[in-house]
Design an enzyme around this catalytic site. Structure first.
Site, PDB file in Angstrom:
ATOM      1  CE  LYS A 256       0.490   0.793  -6.141  1.00  0.00           C
ATOM      2  NZ  LYS A 256      -0.515   1.696  -5.517  1.00  0.00           N
TER       3      LYS A 256
ATOM      4  CB  SER B 143       1.171   3.058  -2.280  1.00  0.00           C
ATOM      5  OG  SER B 143       0.001   2.802  -3.059  1.00  0.00           O
TER       6      SER B 143
ATOM      7  CB  SER C 146      -1.985   5.339  -3.781  1.00  0.00           C
ATOM      8  OG  SER C 146      -1.932   5.122  -2.389  1.00  0.00           O
TER       9      SER C 146
END
Length: 512
Positions: A76, A157, A181
């Site tokens: 990420k 996210s 997330s």
């Protein structure tokens, strides 16, 4: 069986080589993700990865391969990576290239993983759909298989990290989980998403959203691979992270495998919290929840109702606490030392330390941050203001303690309603999200968007481990539906075992 271990067997037997494995992954991504799924913000190329590929192949040739040797992994884009852009999907950091690796990146590299790119996300990890980032929305890989054939959100996210595993671009990826997330995008994309106990994986180099809630975690196709990744990442890091704790596991993977050898579903007690029966819950997810309970009982497992009475206060409390921490953490991004600098800033700086400097800060941050980030900074700043801190922030902290106590009571066996024996619960089962993946252009208002995290936030508030597992496809839209499992803090190995049991028991063939 572990998909990573299967690939390593092929590498050891010379049926494939590291170069072909990495090249195949990059070809798949370039063919689909950049044009369609938008999984990656930064993608490495074969030239850049050449040295790491050669080193990994040499290790296979001489029999010294490590646990992730030559395996492509995606990270990420809020984890710092030396020499690779780390943007947090924000204009503020669109050109930032760190000079150091996060602890997570270092541990992966130390075990031979090849980080092929940085995945797309909600800006600064603030969102539930991966649509708020500067580099555009992540598209759920299941969009093409859905009945409507419309573009669906990948969840947020960590949407890019979930989507790239679901699309088979990589075998595993790394995300971060502040209020759901990892688990929510895992449910939307039909993969396993594991958030470990807070403090077990170092946050060093993870660009902060809300420091007391941010938790690194993993995405994979199955529980075995999640266990392997956690075994590598769960290490104390007191030199860099004051919240890092001593690992309770000699080896979490070894402990998980021992559970699989010596225990069965008959040895576990599953708790069903009635407090998660919210009005927003989709009927298909409710039916799935009931089916899994029936499957567990039919297999000999015990299921009891439990009470988590302060769950209903978790969502508003979380958004006060998380945004308050974000207001503080994001103050460093002012465009002075690093970050986006507005074109008007040069002239303003010449005006000295008066109005010119204040205007420069304002312009840099106004241009550098997106709408959702600015909204949360403002909310957090309000909650911390002199007139509001006692009425909002302090009360939210008290509710957080009560939520944590609810979980402790359930796992101790002192919070089981209508049961005089007060049975000790091993694992709680809940929905991961009230609904499945929704359309990217749904234009949900902020309140409805925040409600997507209503099931996942409580375990972040309590710091307990939780995982989302994919179980079936929606009959309405042919997209994944999953459930969440939660266990006692630092019982991550037991949670892995329970997740594997439930997947083997109840998952459709698409997810086995």
């Amino acid at each position: 069986m572990s998909k990573i271990q299967n690939v390593k067997k092929l590498l050891r037997s010379k049926e494939i080589n590291v170069r072909d494995l990495v090249q195949e992954s990059l070809l798949k991504i370039n063919k689909g993700s950049h044009n369609r799924l938008n999984c990656f913000i930064t993608l490495e190329d074969m030239h850049t990865l050449d040295s790491a590929i050669k080193h990994s192949q040499d290790r296979y040739n001489n029999g010294t391969e490590r646990r992730l040797e030559g395996i492509p992994i995606a990270l990420k884009d809020n984890y710092t990576t030396k020499g690779i852009k780390t943007t947090c999907a924000s204009k503020m950091l669109k050109d930032y290239v760190p000079t150091f690796d996060s602890t997570v990146a270092k541990l992966l590299k130390d075990e031979g993983a090849i980080i092929i790119g940085k995945t797309n996300m909600d800006e600064f990890a603030m969102g539930s759909s991966s649509t708020s980032g500067y580099f555009g929305s992540v598209v759920n890989p299941w969009s093409e298989k859905s009945k409507e054939k419309k573009e669906l959100v990948a969840g947020g996210s960590s949407g890019g990290s979930a989507a790239c595993v679901a699309a088979d671009y990589v075998l595993a990826s790394i995300g971060s989980d502040t209020g759901g997330s990892i688990r929510q995008p895992a449910a939307y994309c039909g993969v396993v998403g594991f958030k470990p106990s807070y403090g077990t994986i170092s946050r060093y180099g993870l660009i902060s959203y809300a420091s007391s809630l941010d938790t690194p975690g993993v995405f994979s196709k199955n529980v075995d691979d999640a266990s392997l990744l956690l075994d590598i990442l769960i290490k104390q890091d007191m030199d860099h992270d004051a919240t890092s704790i001593s690992s309770p596991f000699k080896s979490i993977d070894e402990s998980y495998q021992n559970y699989k050898k010596n225990k069965s579903i008959k040895d576990l007690v599953f708790g069903i919290p009635m407090d998660y029966l919210v009005k927003e819950l989709d009927q298909e997810i409710l039916d799935l929840w009931k089916k899994v309970v029936d499957d567990i009982e039919a297999a000999g497992g015990k299921v009891v109702p439990v009470s988590l009475p302060h769950t209903k206060y978790a969502l508003p409390s979380y958004y006060l606490l998380a945004t308050s921490e974000a207001s503080s953490n994001l103050a460093r991004f002012d465009g002075i030392r690093f970050g986006h600098r507005a074109s008007s800033s040069t002239n303003q700086a010449d005006e000295g330390w008066g109005q010119g400097l204040k205007q420069m800060y304002k312009d840099n941050r106004t241009e550098g941050f997106g709408e959702e980030v600015k909204k949360r900074i403002l909310l957090g700043t309000m909650a911390l203001s002199r007139g509001s801190i006692d009425n909002y922030y302090s009360k939210a902290q008290k509710i957080r303690r009560l939520i944590s106590q609810d979980f402790k009571s359930v796992f101790k066996g002192t919070n089981t309603p209508q049961d005089p024996t007060q049975i000790k619960v091993d694992v709680i089962i809940t929905p991961t999200s009230p609904t499945g993946a929704f359309e990217i252009d749904s234009h949900l208002d902020p309140i409805n968007m925040y409600i997507n995290d209503i099931m996942t936030i409580p375990s972040n508030m309590a710091g307990v481990p939780s995982v989302s597992i994919p179980l079936k496809l929606s009959k309405k839209n042919n997209t994944p539906l999953g459930l969440q499992l939660i266990s006692k803090r630092l019982n991550d190995d037991l949670l892995l075992f329970a997740s594997d049991l439930v997947m083997n028991l109840s998952a459709d063939k698409e997810f086995k």
